[in-house]
Design an enzyme around this catalytic site. Sequence first.
Site, PDB file in Angstrom:
ATOM      1  N   LYS A   1      -5.011  55.518 157.143  1.00  0.00           N
ATOM      2  CA  LYS A   1      -5.122  54.149 157.329  1.00  0.00           C
ATOM      3  C   LYS A   1      -4.505  53.226 156.062  1.00  0.00           C
ATOM      4  O   LYS A   1      -4.273  52.434 156.173  1.00  0.00           O
ATOM      5  CB  LYS A   1      -6.687  54.096 157.253  1.00  0.00           C
TER       6      LYS A   1
ATOM      7  N   GLU B   1     -12.176  48.366 150.879  1.00  0.00           N
ATOM      8  CA  GLU B   1     -12.103  47.105 151.409  1.00  0.00           C
ATOM      9  C   GLU B   1     -13.265  46.052 151.094  1.00  0.00           C
ATOM     10  O   GLU B   1     -14.284  46.622 151.096  1.00  0.00           O
ATOM     11  CB  GLU B   1     -11.871  47.302 152.878  1.00  0.00           C
TER      12      GLU B   1
ATOM     13  N   GLU C   1      -6.263  47.440 166.047  1.00  0.00           N
ATOM     14  CA  GLU C   1      -7.619  46.712 165.777  1.00  0.00           C
ATOM     15  C   GLU C   1      -7.520  45.625 164.773  1.00  0.00           C
ATOM     16  O   GLU C   1      -7.110  46.112 163.619  1.00  0.00           O
ATOM     17  CB  GLU C   1      -8.530  47.994 165.598  1.00  0.00           C
TER      18      GLU C   1
ATOM     19  N   GLU D   1      -6.691  48.959 161.701  1.00  0.00           N
ATOM     20  CA  GLU D   1      -6.152  50.290 162.111  1.00  0.00           C
ATOM     21  C   GLU D   1      -5.451  50.198 163.432  1.00  0.00           C
ATOM     22  O   GLU D   1      -5.703  49.445 164.252  1.00  0.00           O
ATOM     23  CB  GLU D   1      -7.070  51.333 161.967  1.00  0.00           C
TER      24      GLU D   1
ATOM     25  N   ASN E   1      -4.869  52.634 166.705  1.00  0.00           N
ATOM     26  CA  ASN E   1      -5.002  53.811 167.304  1.00  0.00           C
ATOM     27  C   ASN E   1      -3.837  54.252 168.124  1.00  0.00           C
ATOM     28  O   ASN E   1      -3.383  53.370 169.044  1.00  0.00           O
ATOM     29  CB  ASN E   1      -6.234  53.844 168.045  1.00  0.00           C
TER      30      ASN E   1
ATOM     31  N   PHE F   1     -30.509  56.599 167.602  1.00  0.00           N
ATOM     32  CA  PHE F   1     -29.172  57.121 168.093  1.00  0.00           C
ATOM     33  C   PHE F   1     -28.665  58.536 168.173  1.00  0.00           C
ATOM     34  O   PHE F   1     -27.704  59.051 167.941  1.00  0.00           O
ATOM     35  CB  PHE F   1     -28.086  56.237 168.083  1.00  0.00           C
TER      36      PHE F   1
HETATM   37  P1  ADP Z   1     -12.298  54.222 170.308  1.00  0.00           P
HETATM   38  O1  ADP Z   1     -11.475  53.117 169.520  1.00  0.00           O
HETATM   39  O2  ADP Z   1     -11.374  54.593 171.572  1.00  0.00           O
HETATM   40  O3  ADP Z   1     -13.615  54.074 170.512  1.00  0.00           O
HETATM   41  P2  ADP Z   1     -13.060  56.015 168.587  1.00  0.00           P
HETATM   42  O4  ADP Z   1     -12.332  55.685 167.104  1.00  0.00           O
HETATM   43  O5  ADP Z   1     -14.462  55.626 168.827  1.00  0.00           O
HETATM   44  O6  ADP Z   1     -12.024  55.638 169.479  1.00  0.00           O
HETATM   45  O7  ADP Z   1     -12.701  57.662 168.968  1.00  0.00           O
HETATM   46  C1  ADP Z   1     -12.861  58.180 170.361  1.00  0.00           C
HETATM   47  C2  ADP Z   1     -13.594  59.430 170.118  1.00  0.00           C
HETATM   48  O8  ADP Z   1     -12.764  60.609 169.462  1.00  0.00           O
HETATM   49  C3  ADP Z   1     -14.827  59.321 169.774  1.00  0.00           C
HETATM   50  O9  ADP Z   1     -15.503  60.104 170.883  1.00  0.00           O
HETATM   51  C4  ADP Z   1     -14.705  59.980 168.610  1.00  0.00           C
HETATM   52  O10 ADP Z   1     -15.905  60.850 168.455  1.00  0.00           O
HETATM   53  C5  ADP Z   1     -13.436  60.900 168.717  1.00  0.00           C
HETATM   54  N1  ADP Z   1     -12.637  60.862 167.430  1.00  0.00           N
HETATM   55  C6  ADP Z   1     -11.949  59.864 166.743  1.00  0.00           C
HETATM   56  N2  ADP Z   1     -11.163  60.330 165.857  1.00  0.00           N
HETATM   57  C7  ADP Z   1     -11.268  61.620 165.660  1.00  0.00           C
HETATM   58  C8  ADP Z   1     -10.864  62.575 164.836  1.00  0.00           C
HETATM   59  N3  ADP Z   1     -10.115  62.292 164.011  1.00  0.00           N
HETATM   60  N4  ADP Z   1     -11.112  63.809 165.175  1.00  0.00           N
HETATM   61  C9  ADP Z   1     -12.184  64.394 166.173  1.00  0.00           C
HETATM   62  N5  ADP Z   1     -12.398  63.223 167.153  1.00  0.00           N
HETATM   63  C10 ADP Z   1     -12.374  61.989 166.862  1.00  0.00           C
HETATM   64  P1  ADP Z   2     -12.524  54.057 162.719  1.00  0.00           P
HETATM   65  O1  ADP Z   2     -11.207  54.901 162.892  1.00  0.00           O
HETATM   66  O2  ADP Z   2     -13.388  54.873 162.506  1.00  0.00           O
HETATM   67  O3  ADP Z   2     -12.440  53.472 164.218  1.00  0.00           O
HETATM   68  P2  ADP Z   2     -11.973  51.399 161.896  1.00  0.00           P
HETATM   69  O4  ADP Z   2     -11.255  51.041 160.563  1.00  0.00           O
HETATM   70  O5  ADP Z   2     -11.534  50.972 163.220  1.00  0.00           O
HETATM   71  O6  ADP Z   2     -12.644  52.824 161.956  1.00  0.00           O
HETATM   72  O7  ADP Z   2     -13.508  50.702 161.766  1.00  0.00           O
HETATM   73  C1  ADP Z   2     -14.616  50.740 162.583  1.00  0.00           C
HETATM   74  C2  ADP Z   2     -15.584  49.760 162.576  1.00  0.00           C
HETATM   75  O8  ADP Z   2     -16.079  49.528 161.255  1.00  0.00           O
HETATM   76  C3  ADP Z   2     -14.991  48.347 162.945  1.00  0.00           C
HETATM   77  O9  ADP Z   2     -14.950  48.151 164.533  1.00  0.00           O
HETATM   78  C4  ADP Z   2     -15.906  47.349 162.410  1.00  0.00           C
HETATM   79  O10 ADP Z   2     -17.118  47.349 162.858  1.00  0.00           O
HETATM   80  C5  ADP Z   2     -16.170  48.126 161.055  1.00  0.00           C
HETATM   81  N1  ADP Z   2     -15.383  47.707 159.832  1.00  0.00           N
HETATM   82  C6  ADP Z   2     -14.204  48.258 159.569  1.00  0.00           C
HETATM   83  N2  ADP Z   2     -13.612  47.669 158.363  1.00  0.00           N
HETATM   84  C7  ADP Z   2     -14.579  46.711 158.241  1.00  0.00           C
HETATM   85  C8  ADP Z   2     -14.522  45.618 156.929  1.00  0.00           C
HETATM   86  N3  ADP Z   2     -13.482  45.550 156.317  1.00  0.00           N
HETATM   87  N4  ADP Z   2     -15.578  44.702 157.155  1.00  0.00           N
HETATM   88  C9  ADP Z   2     -16.649  44.946 158.068  1.00  0.00           C
HETATM   89  N5  ADP Z   2     -16.751  46.108 158.826  1.00  0.00           N
HETATM   90  C10 ADP Z   2     -15.869  46.834 159.127  1.00  0.00           C
HETATM   91 MG    MG Z   3     -11.157  51.986 164.771  1.00  0.00          MG
END
Ligand code: ADP
Ligand code: ADP
Ligand code: MG
Length: 669
Positions: free
Chosen positions: A116, A200, A275, A288, A290, A348
Amino acid sequence: MFEKILIANRGEIAIRIMRTCRKLKVKTVAVYSDADARSLHVREADEAVHIGPAPSISSYLVHEKIVKAAVDSGCQAIHPGYGFLSENAKFSAAVAQAGLTFIGPSAEVIAALGDKISAKNIAMKAGVPVVLGHNLPIVDIEEIRALAGEIGYPVLLKPAAGGGGRGMRMVATPSELESALQSAQEETRKAFGDNRIFLERFISSPRHIEIQIIADKHGNVVSLGERECSIQRRYQKVIEEAPSLAVDRSLRSRMGEMACALAREVGYSNAGTVEFIMDGHRNFFFMEMNTRLQVEHPVTEMVTSLDLVELQLRVASGEKLPITQKDVSIKGWSIEARICAEDSSRNFLPSTGLITRYSNLKGRNVRLDSGVEAGSFIGVYYDSLLSKVISWGETREEARTTLINALNRYHIEGVTTNVNFANSILNHPAFIKGELSTGFIEEHYEEGEAKIDPPIEQLEAMVLATTVMYHNRMNLVRESLKPMAAKVGLSHRPAQLHRYVVKELKNIFDVELQGQLSSRDWKVKVNGKEFAVVTPVFEFYRRRLKLSINGVNQYFRLQYRQNFIWTAYCGISRIFEIYTPREWALAQYMPKEAKGAAENVLLSPLPGMVVNILVKKGDRVYRGQDLVVIESMKMESGVSSPCEGVVDNVIATVGKAVETDEVLITFTT
Ligand code: ADP
Ligand code: ADP
Ligand code: MG
C-alpha cells in the site's frame, strides 16, 4: 484462448470461474485440501487434484504444489480467484517460471501495487489524490506522535501488506497510539508475515467507492464504472451496489480516467479495482488497488452485461480487449449481499457447522453465486463467505425489493448466517434513502439488531403468515387422522371464523382467520386490520411459505416447534407463541420459567484455537473485559467476561483447540 486452466481457489469463486470456462469451452482443474474432498467446487470441475491437509498454509497457499498440479494436468494457465495467492507476486513469478500464464498481472506489478505504501506513491505519480498521511513504515514512535498531531486525530494505522480489513487500527487520542501500533504490528505480522505499518488521516463517515477496470497486454485500459461498498463491518464489505448514488456521470468519468491513468502508469493488465474513499464533500482519495477479481464483481457484470472472468481470460491469453470505453454503458441498478457464516449478534464472530438444509434461489433478476449446498461442512480453516445473492432492477428501489424478496426465501439451516442481518440493512430507512457511510452499521445497529423498531406493517405480515401456517398445519394433521368417509363434502362447509391470540415478546396480537382448508383464499384480520390472503396448496410443511397478501407475493421462513414458531421476514426474526382464546386464558396461570444458566463460567462462544489467555487464577475481572483470545477462520476474537468476580480456575490452554460452549475459565463471584 486457453484449452485448460487450473483454478487455485475454492468455494463460490472457484465455481463462478468454472461457469465462464464452461461457456468458453475451457477445461478446468480444481485443487482441494483434505477438508474439501467432497466440496462443490471439486465436483463442478472437469478434474481435481488433492493438494494436502486442511490448513491453507499446507495446501491452498503452497506455490509448488499448485504449480505442479497445473503442469501435471496439462494446464496452460492458473486463475487465482481472490484471497489466497491472488495478490502474491512470488506466486505470479513461479507460475511464469513454469511456463504457464498467471491470470493476473506480472510479479513486478503485483509487488508495486500490493504494497500500500508503494501503491500510494504510484497513485501520486499518476496524479491521483491520496489520503493525507505518513507514507513510510513507522519506525520512530515520537516522530509519528508529532506527525499524528499535525494531521489531527483520529488517525488510522494501516498495514502496508494489508487485505481483508485486517490489521487496521483507528486511533482516537495520542495516548492510545503506542499500544494500537503494537497490536496492529502483531496482527499483520501473523496475517501477512510483514509488520510494516503506516499512518493516514482517518476520514470520518466516508463512503467507499471503487472503480472496476480491465486492461489488456496491448496498452488498452477501460473503466467499467463504480461500485459503492460503504456498508462494512470490521472494515469488510457486506452490501455492495452499482452504480452509486454519490456518483454522477461527470464524477464517474473523472474517477474512471484516474483509475485508468493509474493502471497505465504501471503497465497493468488484468481486471483490477481502484478503491477510493470519499468524504462528505465528494472529495475522493485513492486507498488501494486490488490486482485481482473482486468479491463484489457481479454487480458490475449485472449493470454492464459484461463477463469479467471472460475478459480476464481473454486478456491473459493475449487477446486485445473486445471493447473500448465508448462501448461501456451502465444499465439499471444491482445490489449484492455477502452471505457469511457468522453471528451478527456476537460481534460478527464466525460460526461453523454442518449445513443441514439449504434452499437454492432462482428468480427473475436474481443471481446466486454459492459455494455450498446441503451437507457442506463449514469448518474453521477458511473464510466465512458462503455465497453472494445479487439482484438487478431498472431502478435502485426495484433492485432493493428484488433482493429483499430473494433473502426472504433464502433458507440456510445448521450454521448461523448473516442472511437476516443483510436483509435488515436493505430494509433500513437510512439505506432506503441512500444515506450510506462506512460507519453505517455502527451507527444504526447494536448487537446485530437495528436500533429502531421495524415497521408495524412488517410485524403484522409476520403474525399473519405464522398464524395461517399454524392453523393449516394443525388442521391438516387433524383432518388426516379422520376416517376417509368424513372427508367427503369438506369443501362445501361455509367459511368458518377462527380466532387466535399471538404473542411476540411483549406484543399481543388478536388474529381472526376466515376461510377453509380446501380453499386458498382467506380473509385475515390482525388487530382488526383486514388482509386478503391467498395461500399455496399444500405447502405448510416447508420452511418457506409464499403468500399473496393484498395482491403482493411475500416470502417467509418459518421453523415450527409446538406452540412456538420462529419466523423471519425482511430482516426481522421473531419467536411467536400461538394460542386459541381458551388456551390463552389458561396460559396465564402457568408458572414462569426458571432463571437460566449459571453466570460464573466463561464458555467458548465458537470453535477454534486458544491463542492467548489474558488473566490468571486470583485476578479480579470485570464484565466485558477480554479474558481469552480464540483464533478461528483466520480471525482472532477476544472472549469477554460474562460477570464480575475473581478467576477461580483457568481451564483453557494456549495452543489447544476448543469447541463451542467448552468451559474456558471459572469464577467465584
Ligand atoms: P474485496 O475488496 O474483494 O472485498 P477483500 O479485501 O475483502 O476483497 O478480500 C477478499 C477475500 O480475500 C476476503 O475473503 C479476504 O479475507 C481475503 N483476503 C484478502 N487479502 C488477503 C491476503 N492478503 N491473504 C489472505 N486472504 C486475503
Ligand atoms: P483492505 O486492503 O483491508 O481492503 P483498504 O485500504 O481497502 O484495506 O481499507 C479497507 C476499509 O477501511 C475501507 O473500505 C474503509 O472503510 C476503511 N478505511 C481505509 N482507509 C481509511 C481512512 N483513511 N479513513 C477512514 N476509513 C478508512
Ligand atoms: Mg480494500
